[in-house]
Design a protein around this motif. Structure first.
Motif, PDB file in Angstrom:
ATOM      1  N   LYS A 190       0.829  -1.213   0.000  1.00 54.31           N
ATOM      2  CA  LYS A 190       0.000   0.000   0.000  1.00 54.31           C
ATOM      3  C   LYS A 190       0.859   1.257   0.000  1.00 54.31           C
ATOM      4  N   ILE A 191       1.924   1.229   0.802  1.00 57.92           N
ATOM      5  CA  ILE A 191       2.834   2.384   0.844  1.00 57.92           C
ATOM      6  C   ILE A 191       3.494   2.576  -0.522  1.00 57.92           C
ATOM      7  N   ALA A 192       3.958   1.483  -1.122  1.00 57.97           N
ATOM      8  CA  ALA A 192       4.622   1.558  -2.428  1.00 57.97           C
ATOM      9  C   ALA A 192       3.669   2.096  -3.488  1.00 57.97           C
ATOM     10  N   GLN A 193       2.408   1.646  -3.449  1.00 57.72           N
ATOM     11  CA  GLN A 193       1.427   2.115  -4.436  1.00 57.72           C
ATOM     12  C   GLN A 193       1.193   3.618  -4.290  1.00 57.72           C
ATOM     13  N   LYS A 194       1.040   4.090  -3.053  1.00 60.76           N
ATOM     14  CA  LYS A 194       0.818   5.526  -2.823  1.00 60.76           C
ATOM     15  C   LYS A 194       2.052   6.345  -3.226  1.00 60.76           C
ATOM     16  N   LEU A 195       3.238   5.835  -2.882  1.00 65.68           N
ATOM     17  CA  LEU A 195       4.468   6.540  -3.260  1.00 65.68           C
ATOM     18  C   LEU A 195       4.650   6.573  -4.779  1.00 65.68           C
ATOM     19  N   ALA A 196       4.305   5.474  -5.443  1.00 67.58           N
ATOM     20  CA  ALA A 196       4.432   5.434  -6.902  1.00 67.58           C
ATOM     21  C   ALA A 196       3.496   6.438  -7.550  1.00 67.58           C
ATOM     22  N   LEU A 197       2.274   6.532  -7.044  1.00 66.81           N
ATOM     23  CA  LEU A 197       1.332   7.525  -7.584  1.00 66.81           C
ATOM     24  C   LEU A 197       1.842   8.937  -7.342  1.00 66.81           C
ATOM     25  N   TRP A 198       2.385   9.178  -6.145  1.00 60.81           N
ATOM     26  CA  TRP A 198       2.916  10.494  -5.830  1.00 60.81           C
ATOM     27  C   TRP A 198       4.146  10.809  -6.685  1.00 60.81           C
ATOM     28  N   ALA A 199       5.065   9.846  -6.795  1.00 62.38           N
ATOM     29  CA  ALA A 199       6.313  10.068  -7.533  1.00 62.38           C
ATOM     30  C   ALA A 199       6.056  10.289  -9.019  1.00 62.38           C
ATOM     31  N   GLY A 200       5.010   9.702  -9.547  1.00 62.28           N
ATOM     32  CA  GLY A 200       4.718   9.840 -10.972  1.00 62.28           C
ATOM     33  C   GLY A 200       3.828  11.021 -11.311  1.00 62.28           C
ATOM     34  N   SER A 201       3.523  11.839 -10.332  1.00 63.24           N
ATOM     35  CA  SER A 201       2.608  12.953 -10.594  1.00 63.24           C
ATOM     36  C   SER A 201       3.342  14.158 -11.193  1.00 63.24           C
ATOM     37  N   PRO A 202       2.623  14.964 -11.952  1.00 64.59           N
ATOM     38  CA  PRO A 202       3.230  16.179 -12.516  1.00 64.59           C
ATOM     39  C   PRO A 202       3.735  17.138 -11.437  1.00 64.59           C
ATOM     40  N   LYS A 203       3.043  17.204 -10.300  1.00 68.73           N
ATOM     41  CA  LYS A 203       3.475  18.106  -9.225  1.00 68.73           C
ATOM     42  C   LYS A 203       4.834  17.682  -8.671  1.00 68.73           C
ATOM     43  N   THR A 204       5.052  16.390  -8.536  1.00 73.46           N
ATOM     44  CA  THR A 204       6.342  15.902  -8.038  1.00 73.46           C
ATOM     45  C   THR A 204       7.448  16.202  -9.037  1.00 73.46           C
ATOM     46  N   PHE A 205       7.162  16.003 -10.323  1.00 71.00           N
ATOM     47  CA  PHE A 205       8.147  16.323 -11.356  1.00 71.00           C
ATOM     48  C   PHE A 205       8.493  17.804 -11.308  1.00 71.00           C
ATOM     49  N   LEU A 206       7.472  18.641 -11.201  1.00 70.45           N
ATOM     50  CA  LEU A 206       7.702  20.086 -11.155  1.00 70.45           C
ATOM     51  C   LEU A 206       8.508  20.460  -9.916  1.00 70.45           C
ATOM     52  N   GLY A 207       8.201  19.831  -8.779  1.00 70.71           N
ATOM     53  CA  GLY A 207       8.955  20.085  -7.557  1.00 70.71           C
ATOM     54  C   GLY A 207      10.421  19.710  -7.702  1.00 70.71           C
ATOM     55  N   ALA A 208      10.680  18.552  -8.319  1.00 66.60           N
ATOM     56  CA  ALA A 208      12.063  18.125  -8.535  1.00 66.60           C
ATOM     57  C   ALA A 208      12.783  19.096  -9.475  1.00 66.60           C
ATOM     58  N   LEU A 209      12.075  19.549 -10.487  1.00 66.89           N
ATOM     59  CA  LEU A 209      12.660  20.501 -11.436  1.00 66.89           C
ATOM     60  C   LEU A 209      12.998  21.823 -10.738  1.00 66.89           C
ATOM     61  N   VAL A 210      12.113  22.288  -9.879  1.00 63.85           N
ATOM     62  CA  VAL A 210      12.368  23.529  -9.130  1.00 63.85           C
ATOM     63  C   VAL A 210      13.582  23.360  -8.222  1.00 63.85           C
ATOM     64  N   LEU A 211      13.672  22.224  -7.525  1.00 62.58           N
ATOM     65  CA  LEU A 211      14.834  21.983  -6.663  1.00 62.58           C
ATOM     66  C   LEU A 211      16.129  21.942  -7.469  1.00 62.58           C
ATOM     67  N   LEU A 212      16.074  21.355  -8.646  1.00 66.05           N
ATOM     68  CA  LEU A 212      17.257  21.286  -9.499  1.00 66.05           C
ATOM     69  C   LEU A 212      17.681  22.686  -9.957  1.00 66.05           C
ATOM     70  N   VAL A 213      16.718  23.510 -10.324  1.00 64.59           N
ATOM     71  CA  VAL A 213      17.023  24.887 -10.753  1.00 64.59           C
ATOM     72  C   VAL A 213      17.593  25.678  -9.577  1.00 64.59           C
ATOM     73  N   LEU A 214      16.998  25.529  -8.394  1.00 65.57           N
ATOM     74  CA  LEU A 214      17.518  26.230  -7.209  1.00 65.57           C
ATOM     75  C   LEU A 214      18.949  25.791  -6.903  1.00 65.57           C
ATOM     76  N   TRP A 215      19.218  24.502  -7.022  1.00 64.85           N
ATOM     77  CA  TRP A 215      20.571  24.010  -6.792  1.00 64.85           C
ATOM     78  C   TRP A 215      21.535  24.635  -7.806  1.00 64.85           C
ATOM     79  N   ALA A 216      21.148  24.658  -9.075  1.00 65.91           N
ATOM     80  CA  ALA A 216      22.018  25.214 -10.121  1.00 65.91           C
ATOM     81  C   ALA A 216      22.248  26.707  -9.910  1.00 65.91           C
TER      82      ALA A 216
END
Length: 137
Positions: free
Chosen positions: A5-31
């Protein structure tokens, strides 16, 4: 709560557009922070370590999700085989066969498919120009 159940919820969260956008923002902030830290080793180590840890954990999450999806697909196909009176119910137990047995069955069904393809061509008055290799996808 169990791992599935945890893996299923994490997979749905990790594959969401919001998570991708968050990762992209963190990458830009790091750069963008690079000049502030003079692009030092610690600054580089932060992104290297973070991405390595996230990738390591995601491998297990993706594998769990893939296994679950494969099991669900097998169950659906098994039900279709079981419900179809013309299907061979022996196909329901293929998971227990070894590689040599599976290869023998594949060759058997390949021969059946080639025979049917020839019959279909003959019915339509067509001569096959090239032999179809059913092993190629």
């Amino acid at each position: 709560m169990n791992f599935a159940k945890i893996a299923q919820k994490l997979a749905l969260w990790a594959g969401s557009p919001k998570t991708f956008l968050g990762a992209l923002v963190l990458l830009v902030l790091w750069a963008v922070s690079g000049p502030f830290f003079q692009f030092n080793d610690t600054w580089q180590l932060i992104i290297n370590t973070s991405t390595t840890i996230i990738t390591f954990l995601m491998v297990f999450l993706i594998q769990n999700t893939q296994n679950r999806d494969t099991d669900i697909l097998h169950l659906k196909v098994d039900e279709l085989i079981r419900a179809n009176k013309n299907a061979h119910n022996a196909m329901l137990g293929l998971e227990s066969l070894d590689l040599k047995q599976l290869e023998a069955m594949r060759r058997h069904y390949q021969a059946m498919g080639e025979k049917e393809a020839k019959n279909l061509g003959a019915e339509q008055g067509l001569e096959p120009k090239n032999k179809i290799d059913l092993n190629q996808c």
